[in-house]
Design an enzyme around this catalytic site. Structure first.
Site, PDB file in Angstrom:
ATOM      1  N   LEU A  43     -21.727 -10.097  51.221  1.00 47.43           N
ATOM      2  CA  LEU A  43     -20.372 -10.647  51.336  1.00 47.43           C
ATOM      3  C   LEU A  43     -19.895 -10.717  52.785  1.00 47.43           C
ATOM      4  CD1 LEU A  43     -18.646  -8.938  48.303  1.00 47.43           C
ATOM      5  CD2 LEU A  43     -19.330 -11.324  48.529  1.00 47.43           C
ATOM      6  N   GLY A  45     -19.513 -12.240  55.851  1.00 43.41           N
ATOM      7  CA  GLY A  45     -19.694 -13.601  56.351  1.00 43.41           C
ATOM      8  C   GLY A  45     -19.812 -14.641  55.256  1.00 43.41           C
ATOM      9  N   HIS A  46     -19.720 -14.289  53.997  1.00 47.19           N
ATOM     10  CA  HIS A  46     -19.819 -15.248  52.884  1.00 47.19           C
ATOM     11  C   HIS A  46     -18.578 -15.120  52.017  1.00 47.19           C
ATOM     12  CE1 HIS A  46     -21.459 -17.247  49.233  1.00 47.19           C
ATOM     13  NE2 HIS A  46     -22.193 -17.883  50.109  1.00 47.19           N
ATOM     14  N   PHE A  47     -17.499 -15.558  52.370  1.00 46.96           N
ATOM     15  CA  PHE A  47     -17.050 -16.309  53.530  1.00 46.96           C
ATOM     16  C   PHE A  47     -15.898 -15.559  54.166  1.00 46.96           C
ATOM     17  CE2 PHE A  47     -18.734 -19.435  50.502  1.00 46.96           C
ATOM     18  CZ  PHE A  47     -19.714 -20.012  51.270  1.00 46.96           C
ATOM     19  N   LEU A  52     -17.026 -14.335  48.585  1.00 52.04           N
ATOM     20  CA  LEU A  52     -17.513 -14.919  47.339  1.00 52.04           C
ATOM     21  C   LEU A  52     -18.958 -14.464  47.133  1.00 52.04           C
ATOM     22  CD1 LEU A  52     -16.909 -17.077  45.131  1.00 52.04           C
ATOM     23  CD2 LEU A  52     -17.813 -18.763  46.726  1.00 52.04           C
TER      24      LEU A  52
END
Length: 142
Positions: A43, A45-47, A52
């Site tokens: 998670l 850096g996503h996002f 997510l």
């Protein structure tokens, strides 16, 4: 089945162990749960500002649940590990966010030689988040 018991039947470990508990199991069906924390490595850096759970992680939840189901048919002496060989018809229907608990249901549909054909469903609050058909086999780890 607890995390300790799960780790006795599949080789996955943190941070890639994506099944928290086995809720129910028969010879053909397994139901597992996983609660996603905001600290999960995937998670980061996503996002940014909208974490997510990646779809591939939801698929991996199904694969690991399937591996637990298959452990009843395979040696538990470390001589084999479960290996995904195919994913088909993957569909993502609902976003999964940190704090969500998913229920993972995997059904064993067929066994042909050393290939195991399964269907996985991931739900959040009773709503379908992901669905896939997949195949696994077992292989020597060396």
């Amino acid at each position: 089945m607890s995390v300790e018991q799960i780790q006795k039947v599949i080789p996955h470990r943190k941070p890639m162990l994506l099944v928290d508990e086995v809720v129910e199991q028969t010879e053909k069906i397994i139901v597992c749960r996983k609660t996603f924390s905001s600290e999960e490595f995937f998670l980061q850096g996503h996002f940014p500002n909208f974490p997510l759970v990646p779809g591939v992680i939801l698929c991996e939840c199904c694969l690991q649940s399937g591996a637990i189901l298959l452990s009843q048919f395979t040696p538990q002496d470390g001589s084999v590990v479960p290996v995904a060989t195919r994913l088909d018809g993957v569909k993502f229907k609902k976003m999964v966010r940190p704090g969500d608990t998913v229920t993972i249901e995997v059904t064993l549909n067929d066994v042909v030689s050393s290939a195991y054909f399964m269907t996985g469903k991931v739900t959040v609050d009773g709503k379908l988040a992901a669905r896939l058909d997949f195949a696994c086999s077992v292989a020597a780890p060396s």
